[in-house]
Write a protein that holds these residues in place. Sequence first.
Motif, PDB file in Angstrom:
ATOM      1  N   TYR A 133      -6.838  20.096  -4.945  1.00 54.44           N
ATOM      2  CA  TYR A 133      -7.340  18.992  -4.131  1.00 54.44           C
ATOM      3  C   TYR A 133      -7.063  19.283  -2.655  1.00 54.44           C
ATOM      4  O   TYR A 133      -6.124  20.014  -2.311  1.00 54.44           O
ATOM      5  CB  TYR A 133      -6.665  17.677  -4.530  1.00 54.44           C
ATOM      6  CG  TYR A 133      -6.957  17.254  -5.951  1.00 54.44           C
ATOM      7  CD1 TYR A 133      -8.050  16.456  -6.249  1.00 54.44           C
ATOM      8  CD2 TYR A 133      -6.136  17.681  -6.999  1.00 54.44           C
ATOM      9  CE1 TYR A 133      -8.331  16.077  -7.568  1.00 54.44           C
ATOM     10  CE2 TYR A 133      -6.410  17.315  -8.311  1.00 54.44           C
ATOM     11  CZ  TYR A 133      -7.506  16.517  -8.584  1.00 54.44           C
ATOM     12  OH  TYR A 133      -7.780  16.156  -9.876  1.00 54.44           O
ATOM     13  N   SER A 134      -7.905  18.696  -1.813  1.00 56.49           N
ATOM     14  CA  SER A 134      -7.669  18.769  -0.365  1.00 56.49           C
ATOM     15  C   SER A 134      -7.283  17.382   0.130  1.00 56.49           C
ATOM     16  O   SER A 134      -7.865  16.377  -0.300  1.00 56.49           O
ATOM     17  CB  SER A 134      -8.916  19.280   0.367  1.00 56.49           C
ATOM     18  OG  SER A 134     -10.003  18.393   0.188  1.00 56.49           O
ATOM     19  N   LEU A 135      -6.298  17.336   1.015  1.00 61.24           N
ATOM     20  CA  LEU A 135      -5.781  16.071   1.523  1.00 61.24           C
ATOM     21  C   LEU A 135      -5.965  16.014   3.039  1.00 61.24           C
ATOM     22  O   LEU A 135      -5.762  17.003   3.742  1.00 61.24           O
ATOM     23  CB  LEU A 135      -4.288  15.931   1.201  1.00 61.24           C
ATOM     24  CG  LEU A 135      -3.849  16.180  -0.249  1.00 61.24           C
ATOM     25  CD1 LEU A 135      -2.350  15.989  -0.378  1.00 61.24           C
ATOM     26  CD2 LEU A 135      -4.582  15.253  -1.198  1.00 61.24           C
ATOM     27  N   SER A 136      -6.340  14.840   3.515  1.00 62.15           N
ATOM     28  CA  SER A 136      -6.449  14.633   4.956  1.00 62.15           C
ATOM     29  C   SER A 136      -5.917  13.247   5.296  1.00 62.15           C
ATOM     30  O   SER A 136      -5.815  12.370   4.429  1.00 62.15           O
ATOM     31  CB  SER A 136      -7.896  14.793   5.439  1.00 62.15           C
ATOM     32  OG  SER A 136      -8.743  13.857   4.791  1.00 62.15           O
ATOM     33  N   LEU A 137      -5.597  13.056   6.555  1.00 57.19           N
ATOM     34  CA  LEU A 137      -5.028  11.785   7.015  1.00 57.19           C
ATOM     35  C   LEU A 137      -5.930  11.184   8.078  1.00 57.19           C
ATOM     36  O   LEU A 137      -6.195  11.812   9.104  1.00 57.19           O
ATOM     37  CB  LEU A 137      -3.629  12.016   7.589  1.00 57.19           C
ATOM     38  CG  LEU A 137      -2.921  10.776   8.148  1.00 57.19           C
ATOM     39  CD1 LEU A 137      -2.617   9.799   7.024  1.00 57.19           C
ATOM     40  CD2 LEU A 137      -1.656  11.164   8.879  1.00 57.19           C
ATOM     41  N   GLU A 138      -6.383   9.966   7.818  1.00 54.21           N
ATOM     42  CA  GLU A 138      -7.163   9.222   8.804  1.00 54.21           C
ATOM     43  C   GLU A 138      -6.250   8.275   9.566  1.00 54.21           C
ATOM     44  O   GLU A 138      -5.553   7.451   8.950  1.00 54.21           O
ATOM     45  CB  GLU A 138      -8.273   8.423   8.121  1.00 54.21           C
ATOM     46  CG  GLU A 138      -9.363   9.275   7.511  1.00 54.21           C
ATOM     47  CD  GLU A 138     -10.460   8.446   6.857  1.00 54.21           C
ATOM     48  OE1 GLU A 138     -11.503   9.033   6.492  1.00 54.21           O
ATOM     49  OE2 GLU A 138     -10.276   7.215   6.713  1.00 54.21           O
ATOM     50  N   SER A 139      -6.226   8.416  10.882  1.00 53.12           N
ATOM     51  CA  SER A 139      -5.503   7.460  11.731  1.00 53.12           C
ATOM     52  C   SER A 139      -6.495   6.385  12.154  1.00 53.12           C
ATOM     53  O   SER A 139      -7.576   6.684  12.675  1.00 53.12           O
ATOM     54  CB  SER A 139      -4.914   8.161  12.958  1.00 53.12           C
ATOM     55  OG  SER A 139      -3.950   9.125  12.559  1.00 53.12           O
ATOM     56  N   VAL A 140      -6.141   5.115  11.914  1.00 54.17           N
ATOM     57  CA  VAL A 140      -7.061   4.001  12.128  1.00 54.17           C
ATOM     58  C   VAL A 140      -6.480   3.038  13.161  1.00 54.17           C
ATOM     59  O   VAL A 140      -5.277   2.735  13.146  1.00 54.17           O
ATOM     60  CB  VAL A 140      -7.318   3.247  10.796  1.00 54.17           C
ATOM     61  CG1 VAL A 140      -8.309   2.101  11.010  1.00 54.17           C
ATOM     62  CG2 VAL A 140      -7.829   4.213   9.721  1.00 54.17           C
ATOM     63  N   ARG A 141      -7.349   2.558  14.049  1.00 56.68           N
ATOM     64  CA  ARG A 141      -6.958   1.524  15.003  1.00 56.68           C
ATOM     65  C   ARG A 141      -8.079   0.497  15.090  1.00 56.68           C
ATOM     66  O   ARG A 141      -9.240   0.865  15.273  1.00 56.68           O
ATOM     67  CB  ARG A 141      -6.676   2.111  16.388  1.00 56.68           C
ATOM     68  CG  ARG A 141      -6.156   1.070  17.389  1.00 56.68           C
ATOM     69  CD  ARG A 141      -5.724   1.663  18.705  1.00 56.68           C
ATOM     70  NE  ARG A 141      -6.843   2.220  19.446  1.00 56.68           N
ATOM     71  CZ  ARG A 141      -6.913   3.472  19.846  1.00 56.68           C
ATOM     72  NH1 ARG A 141      -5.922   4.301  19.558  1.00 56.68           N
ATOM     73  NH2 ARG A 141      -7.954   3.898  20.510  1.00 56.68           N
ATOM     74  N   ALA A 142      -7.721  -0.773  14.929  1.00 54.72           N
ATOM     75  CA  ALA A 142      -8.681  -1.878  14.983  1.00 54.72           C
ATOM     76  C   ALA A 142      -9.832  -1.663  14.007  1.00 54.72           C
ATOM     77  O   ALA A 142     -10.985  -1.947  14.310  1.00 54.72           O
ATOM     78  CB  ALA A 142      -9.202  -2.053  16.405  1.00 54.72           C
TER      79      ALA A 142
END
Length: 220
Positions: free
Chosen positions: A163-172
């Motif tokens: 599997y490939s993993l990524s991180l989404e940084s979210v604001r508002a």
Amino acid sequence: MNVNETASYPSPAKSSSGGSSSGLSADFTTFLKMLTVQMQNQDPMNPIESSDYAVQLATFSGVEQQVRSNQLLEALAAQFSLVGMSQLAGWVGQEARAAADVWYSGMPVTLAPNPVANADSAVLVVKDQTGAVVSREGIPVSTELYQWFGGDAAGNPLPEGRYSLSLESVRAGEVIQTDPMEYYGRVIEARGGAGGVRLVFAGGIEVLASDITALRAPPS
């Protein structure tokens, strides 16, 4: 024989291409013999200038020294490579951190998230080998290590695989940045190659040694 005829004998650079010191010695002996013959057969009415002999000798000597220098550099490079591999052998069995694919086998995987500083939420995105998203999981906005247990969107365990993993940084409510997720993987092999030294994790996942950002002993 006039001075122009001296260019007809073999080039010392070609005769030294074998790279061995014995070859260089033989070439130099041949050069001296040919130089002696040249002196013996020169035109008495138009003898070769001693400076021409000096130039020929200096040219051959320069080529010889360059070949020897190249041999020394190659030997040093080979030794440095061996030293590097012997040092990397100590990595085998350790846990290395890198942004790479993950082989999930049902056991938790230790992630090292690094969300954007001004994000108000963070999402772990998991994709299978086809690139399909199989899970989106909210995680703390923190750089603390995080245990991923491999559940899908419905909370069911994912099948064993890559599997490939990524991180989404979210604001508002908007994704402001997406980054590969780093994690700790157990090193099972250190492998050299044309592209550099690679460390091999479980599942055959390879990571360049230069891409490793941290190393630790496996938790007891």
